[in-house]
Write an enzyme that holds these catalytic residues in place. Structure first.
Site: not given
Ligand code: 9MR
Length: 373
Positions: A155, A260
């Site tokens: 991220e 995910e």
């Protein structure tokens, strides 16, 4: 004759009953990609044996939902805690599942000491670099040859594709991503190395990730693939954009893994609450928690459509996609019950709160047969 027919019907019936219970996602998808899941600390500790049964039957790649994050592995400087991560490794070995490491560098779940100098002020570049080096060497070194691949950097991008102004970037400068990958590569040259992020279907963010891949390639540093997290909802994202991102990453030469995956069925809290920015954290409002007594069949059907729509794309690009990991085993475990609003009842995964397969599992098994060459 009648009895032969009866016998035959009985055999067919028991075969289909067998099919429902014995066919597994990992077997069905084995020719295409790994099917993984993420395990919570409680599951790793064996507190939900039924979930482990599901894992054994259906999943062949395991990610630690939390126990391999910095704050878990090195809560205090030099004080490494490997117990739960080692237990996950043992479980993966017992289950003959591939172990994925998540994650070496992130702006979340990293203790404040990492970014703090001895004077209590912001750590110097040299000190942070030394800490990053120690962390990666120790962690990747310990699991060398055992963890197949690492989410090296997690991220690092804003939604507009620019670099997130995290403490890592502020202190180390823009090439901190290259540095992290270099360190991981040196610590385990055979490990796969991934850049992992959410909302990568978004064209601007997609371009940001492509720039990261190119930056690494230009620096001659190993990058195996891009992890598209896949925290989705019933009405987002546009599946075409997901596919476009897979194609764009493949064009750089990188593999893609869906790392995910989950699909919330709950109403949107606000327009920012797409993706996984965990700094969003609102108090429960019951009017935004409509399915606390159960999931209506029509909503479950919509979710099934989304899952199958996505897997259709993944199968189409199985030459690029090496793994599809769900972010959890069952609906109870899912972080989506608590984000971006605490204490809701969500149904984001493939198995229900009793670890029973939802109808979508059968649909995903059927889908593989549909696309068989
Ligand atoms: O699922 C994880 C949840 O249990 C943790 O509380 C949370 C804290 O950061 O992290 C969740 O996992 C995140 C993952 O590590 C990175 N991408 C977003 C995931 C959902 O927040």
């Amino acid at each position: 004759m009648k009895s032969v027919m009866g016998l035959l019907a009985g055999v067919l019936l028991s075969q289909s009953a067998m099919a429902a219970s014995d066919i597994s996602l990992k077997q069905a998808y084995a020719p295409h990609f790994l099917v993984g899941t993420a395990l919570s600390m409680a599951q790793i500790e064996g507190k939900d044996p039924a979930a482990l049964g599901v894992v054994q039957q259906h999943f062949n790649a395991l990610t630690a939902e939390n126990v391999m994050k910095w704050e878990e592995l090195q809560p205090k400087e030099g004080d490494f805690h490997f117990g739960p991560a080692d237990a996950l490794l043992k479980l993966a070995e017992q289950q003959q599942a591939t172990l994925i490491g998540h994650t070496l560098l992130w702006h979340q779940q990293t203790p404040a000491w990492v970014f703090t100098g001895p004077d209590g002020k912001t750590a110097s570049k040299a000190l942070l670099l030394q800490r990053l080096t120690t962390h990666i060497n120790t962690v990747v070194g310990r699991y060398k040859g055992k963890v197949k691949g690492w989410d090296v950097v997690n991220e690092a991008l804003n939604d507009d594709g620019s670099l997130r102004d995290s403490p890592w970037r502020k202190i180390l400068g823009d090439d901190y991503i290259v540095t992290a990958f270099q360190l991981a590569q040196a610590a385990d040259p055979a490990a796969e190395l991934y850049y992992n992020d959410y909302n990568l279907y978004n064209p601007e963010k997609r371009q940001g990730a492509v720039r990261i891949v190119q930056q690494l390639q230009k620096a001659g540093v190993k990058l195996t693939g891009v992890g598209m997290q896949g925290h989705y909802g019933l009405d987002y994202p546009d599946l075409q954009q997901v596919e476009d991102s897979i194609v764009a990453f493949a064009a750089t030469g990188a593999q893609v893994m869906i790392t995910e995956l989950d699909i919330t069925v709950l109403p949107r809290v606000d327009d920012n609450a797409i993706g996984a920015d965990i700094s969003l954290n609102q108090k429960l409002q019951q009017q935004l928690n409509p399915y606390s007594q159960g999931l209506p069949a029509a909503i479950e059907a919509l979710q099934q459509q989304r899952f199958t729509g996505l897997f259709r794309i993944f199968l189409r690009h199985s030459d690029t996609i090496s793994r599809v990991t769900l972010w959890g085993v069952n609906d109870q475990q899912s972080w989506r019950n608590n984000w971006p609003m605490q204490g809701r009842t969500d149904y984001a995964l493939l198995f229900d709160r009793q670890n029973q397969p939802k109808a979508v599992v059968k649909a995903l098994l059927n889908l593989v047969d549909e696309v068989k060459p």
